[in-house]
Motif scaffolding. Structure first.
Motif, short mmCIF file in Angstrom:
data_model
loop_
_atom_site.label_atom_id
_atom_site.label_comp_id
_atom_site.label_asym_id
_atom_site.label_seq_id
_atom_site.Cartn_x
_atom_site.Cartn_y
_atom_site.Cartn_z
N TYR A 8 0.85 -1.19 0.00
CA TYR A 8 0.00 0.00 0.00
C TYR A 8 0.89 1.25 0.00
O TYR A 8 1.85 1.32 0.78
N PRO A 9 0.62 2.24 -0.86
CA PRO A 9 1.48 3.44 -0.91
C PRO A 9 1.24 4.35 0.30
O PRO A 9 0.68 5.45 0.19
N PHE A 10 1.64 3.87 1.46
CA PHE A 10 1.35 4.58 2.70
C PHE A 10 1.96 5.98 2.71
O PHE A 10 1.31 6.97 3.05
N ARG A 11 3.23 6.07 2.33
CA ARG A 11 3.90 7.37 2.37
C ARG A 11 3.26 8.35 1.39
O ARG A 11 3.06 9.53 1.71
N GLY A 12 2.92 7.86 0.20
CA GLY A 12 2.25 8.74 -0.76
C GLY A 12 0.91 9.24 -0.25
O GLY A 12 0.55 10.40 -0.43
N MET A 13 0.16 8.36 0.42
CA MET A 13 -1.14 8.76 0.95
C MET A 13 -0.97 9.77 2.09
O MET A 13 -1.76 10.70 2.23
N VAL A 14 0.05 9.59 2.92
CA VAL A 14 0.30 10.54 4.00
C VAL A 14 0.63 11.92 3.43
O VAL A 14 0.12 12.94 3.88
N VAL A 15 1.51 11.94 2.42
CA VAL A 15 1.87 13.22 1.80
C VAL A 15 0.65 13.85 1.12
O VAL A 15 0.43 15.07 1.21
N PHE A 16 -0.15 13.03 0.45
CA PHE A 16 -1.35 13.54 -0.22
C PHE A 16 -2.32 14.15 0.80
O PHE A 16 -2.86 15.25 0.60
N ALA A 17 -2.54 13.43 1.90
CA ALA A 17 -3.43 13.95 2.94
C ALA A 17 -2.87 15.23 3.55
O ALA A 17 -3.62 16.18 3.83
N ALA A 18 -1.55 15.29 3.75
CA ALA A 18 -0.94 16.50 4.30
C ALA A 18 -1.10 17.69 3.36
O ALA A 18 -1.38 18.81 3.79
N MET A 19 -0.93 17.45 2.05
CA MET A 19 -1.09 18.54 1.08
C MET A 19 -2.53 19.06 1.08
O MET A 19 -2.76 20.28 1.02
N LEU A 20 -3.50 18.16 1.16
CA LEU A 20 -4.90 18.60 1.23
C LEU A 20 -5.14 19.42 2.49
O LEU A 20 -5.81 20.46 2.45
N ALA A 21 -4.58 18.95 3.62
CA ALA A 21 -4.76 19.67 4.87
C ALA A 21 -4.14 21.06 4.80
O ALA A 21 -4.74 22.05 5.26
N LEU A 22 -2.94 21.17 4.24
CA LEU A 22 -2.28 22.47 4.13
C LEU A 22 -3.07 23.41 3.20
O LEU A 22 -3.22 24.60 3.49
N ALA A 23 -3.57 22.87 2.08
CA ALA A 23 -4.35 23.70 1.17
C ALA A 23 -5.61 24.22 1.85
O ALA A 23 -5.98 25.40 1.70
N LEU A 24 -6.28 23.37 2.60
CA LEU A 24 -7.49 23.80 3.31
C LEU A 24 -7.16 24.85 4.36
O LEU A 24 -7.86 25.87 4.50
N LEU A 25 -6.09 24.61 5.11
CA LEU A 25 -5.75 25.53 6.19
C LEU A 25 -5.36 26.91 5.68
O LEU A 25 -5.82 27.93 6.19
N LEU A 26 -4.49 26.94 4.68
CA LEU A 26 -3.90 28.21 4.25
C LEU A 26 -4.73 28.94 3.21
O LEU A 26 -4.52 30.14 3.00
N MET A 27 -5.69 28.27 2.58
CA MET A 27 -6.41 28.92 1.49
C MET A 27 -7.92 29.01 1.70
O MET A 27 -8.56 29.88 1.09
N ILE A 28 -8.49 28.16 2.54
CA ILE A 28 -9.95 28.09 2.56
C ILE A 28 -10.54 28.21 3.96
O ILE A 28 -11.43 29.03 4.18
N LEU A 29 -10.09 27.41 4.89
CA LEU A 29 -10.77 27.33 6.19
C LEU A 29 -10.75 28.68 6.91
O LEU A 29 -9.75 29.41 6.85
N PRO A 30 -11.84 29.01 7.60
CA PRO A 30 -11.94 30.31 8.28
C PRO A 30 -11.20 30.33 9.61
O PRO A 30 -11.81 30.35 10.69
N VAL A 31 -9.88 30.30 9.56
CA VAL A 31 -9.06 30.40 10.76
C VAL A 31 -8.10 31.56 10.58
O VAL A 31 -7.79 31.97 9.46
N SER A 32 -7.66 32.10 11.70
CA SER A 32 -6.74 33.23 11.64
C SER A 32 -5.42 32.80 11.01
O SER A 32 -5.04 31.62 11.04
N SER A 33 -4.71 33.78 10.48
CA SER A 33 -3.46 33.48 9.78
C SER A 33 -2.44 32.85 10.73
O SER A 33 -1.77 31.87 10.38
#
Length: 591
Positions: A8-33
């Motif tokens: 199972y591409p565990f490392r690839g999935m971890v990196v993919f999930a991390a990239m999605l989380a970073l994109a949501l945090l820094l570009m979309i989610l309503p949280v302070s900078s």
């Protein structure tokens, strides 16, 4: 450790999930900078740790299982991947493994393919976790289907030694289940000579049969299957003990054998070895006081085959202790001994999904979760935008017109809001407001109307007040010689603003009649205007005079000081000649 999936591409999935989380945090989610960057740093750190640990575990697992993979590759090289994953694979550990695997050759064999399964030899039970992981890699992410424990009672010096070996195997199976993320079905194969009848290695009618129970679920369930003569025969065991059904099957064979003494002797030995198995083997593997998890037993079988047996073996001593009968010494069975194929006939088939397909499904699930969070975050951000602009509009509307400074500040906020909406219309809506949630375009007309409704207040006129007594003699409207110095300040003000209209207004006290005071105030205003026209060079049409007489006092007329203040000439610069302040030349009106 349950996430250690070598296929199972565990490392690839971890990196993919991390990239999605970073994109949501820094570009979309309503949280302070600040909070977003703090969480993002934590996500990056956790991702790096997970990738490093996964890499180390993968490398260590490959090193530890290299010999197993080599043996599997050499023995089952001709098996296609589809058969590799569909054919049951059983790990075999315990006693007498050479007699089970080394079929007539001098070289030690680790794998046997045949008899409806792939059998993998594990010489040391402690290697079960590493071998299980290696098998999962070799089978493209599918774990072993079960673990078979081979037990030859005659090979153990005492029951204590056997109990210790069983505990080691139990702990190894528990560790393997934890590393693989699943409970491995367990099967017990008891190899014990029960009769002195000769056996051969060929598949003939004289081969000893397997006796036992096997199930598609754990043996604690109600429905079991009885093994008899190497073939499965379905038997309902509701309300009965499974081992009693095994004995009934053996007794049925005795009746069918007629005068043959072997089945009767085998049935007697089977009864004693079943009781011994319940007390010693199953008791050790299922004891809940041990630290390792109890072994999930799905099948158990006995066969009249095994090593040489003598009265000193644990089973023989157990028979003597319970029946006062000492079993005779028996020679070892010819090699190879049969693998416990009948035990796994009812083995449940695992639901297996290709690791790549599973990773694709997990990626789709992650994208769906990220999309849902993105839509939620965009909705919250749009609600915040509408709320902020609505508050700016309300603040601008609620400020009274006489508080122009506050209105100008509120107007600047509206202009900034309008510019932001216009920028989104020209350059595109940012991701944090997108995903079909953007509603800002509808606010543009409202903002434009609010901005256009602002009217700046008329600037206050510039006024210079001249004391009439310093310019005129009492009751006169002609300027006294030298009095023009008092009008120098007014002249400079007029020259500084040549585009403004000038109103010259005369005022008097209440001494005398109102008509005379009115005429006097008009005359004095005209005298001042004439001098200003001559001195400034500004056209006379830009001037207007007005006489008010005693109608607009600025002090009381009952004192000399008050009357002195009321006798004045006011020079006013009128901005842009507003309509609500009509200028009329009193010199052209009748007295």
């Amino acid at each position: 450790m349950s996430d250690l999936r070598l296929g199972y591409p565990f490392r690839g999935m971890v990196v993919f999930a991390a990239m999605l989380a970073l994109a949501l945090l820094l570009m979309i989610l309503p949280v302070s900078s600040g909070l977003a960057w703090t969480i993002a740093a934590g996500v990056v750190l956790v991702t790096l740790v997970a990738v490093v640990l996964s890499t180390l575990q993968r490398n260590r697992a490959r090193e530890q299982s290299a010999h197993v993979l080599a043996a599997l590759g050499a023995t089952a090289a001709d098996l296609p991947l589809s058969l590799r994953t569909r054919m049951p694979l059983v790990l075999v550990t315990g006693d007498s493994l050479p007699e089970l695997f080394d079929r007539g050759g001098d070289e030690e064999r680790l794998v046997h393919v045949g008899d409806g399964a792939i059998w993998l030899r594990i010489n040391n039970p402690r290697d079960l976790p590493q071998v299980g992981v290696a098998v999962k890699q070799w089978r493209d992410g599918r774990a072993p289907d079960g673990v078979a424990l081979s037990i030859a009672p005659a090979l153990h010096a005492s029951e204590d030694a056997l109990t210790q070996a069983l505990r080691v195997a139990r702990q190894a199976v528990s560790d393997a289940s934890r590393m693989l993320g699943m409970r491995l079905p367990g099967y017990i194969a008891i190899y014990q000579r029960l009769t002195a009848s000769p056996t051969t290695a060929t598949a003939t009618a004289t081969d000893p049969p397997w006796y036992g129970v096997s199930s598609a679920s754990m043996l604690t369930d109600a429905s079991k299957e009885v093994l008899l003569g190497g073939a499965l025969k379905g038997v309902s065991l509701r309300g009965t003990q499974p081992f009693e059904a095994v004995m009934r099957a053996a007794e049925a064979q005795v009746q069918q054998a007629g005068r043959d003494p072997v089945p009767a002797a085998r049935a007697a030995g089977l009864a004693s070895v079943i009781g011994w198995t319940q007390r010693i083997v199953i008791g050790s593997l299922a004891d809940r006081q041990q630290p390792a998890a109890p072994w999930d037993l799905w099948g158990i079988g006995w066969i009249d085959c095994g090593p040489a047996s003598d009265p000193c073996s644990p089973w023989a001593r157990d028979v003597h202790a319970h029946s006062r009968i000492m079993p005779p010494s028996m020679d070892a069975s010819p090699e190879p001994w049969p693998l416990p194929q009948p035990l796994i006939e009812a083995m449940p088939r695992q639901r297996w999904v290709s690791p790549r397909l599973a990773a694709f499904a997990h990626a789709i699930a992650l994208l769906a979760c990220a999309g849902a969070l993105a839509i939620w975050g965009a909705a919250k951000n749009n609600q915040a935008l509408l709320t902020r602009i609505g508050a700016d509009l309300d603040r601008f509307t609620m400020i009274p017109a006489d508080r122009d400074t506050a209105r100008r500040d509120a107007l600047q906020a509206l202009v900034a809001d309008r510019d932001q909406i216009d920028r989104y219309a020209r350059l595109g809506v940012p991701p944090r407001l997108s995903f079909g949630m953007y509603r800002g375009a509808a606010l543009m007309p409202v903002l434009n109307d609010a901005i256009a409704s602002y009217q700046a207040p008329s600037p206050l006129p510039f006024v210079v007040t001249l004391d009439s007594m310093s310019l005129f003699d009492s009751g006169k409207a002609q300027l006294r010689p030298g009095s023009t110095r008092a009008m120098v300040g007014a002249l400079e003000m007029i020259k500084a603003r040549p585009d403004k209209r000038i109103l010259v207004a005369g005022h008097s006290d209440n001494v005398g009649s109102a008509d005379s005071n009115l005429k006097l105030s008009i005359g004095r205003a005209g005298a001042v205007r004439d001098w200003l026209v001559e001195a400034s060079g500004i056209p006379v049409t830009q001037f207007a005079i007005q006489g008010y007489g005693d109608t607009r006092p600025i002090a009381g007329n009952h004192t000399d000081a008050g009357r002195a203040k009321n006798r004045r000439v006011e020079i006013t610069l009128v901005p842009d000649a507003p309509k609500e302040v009509p200028l009329r030349d009193a010199s052209k009106e009748g007295s």
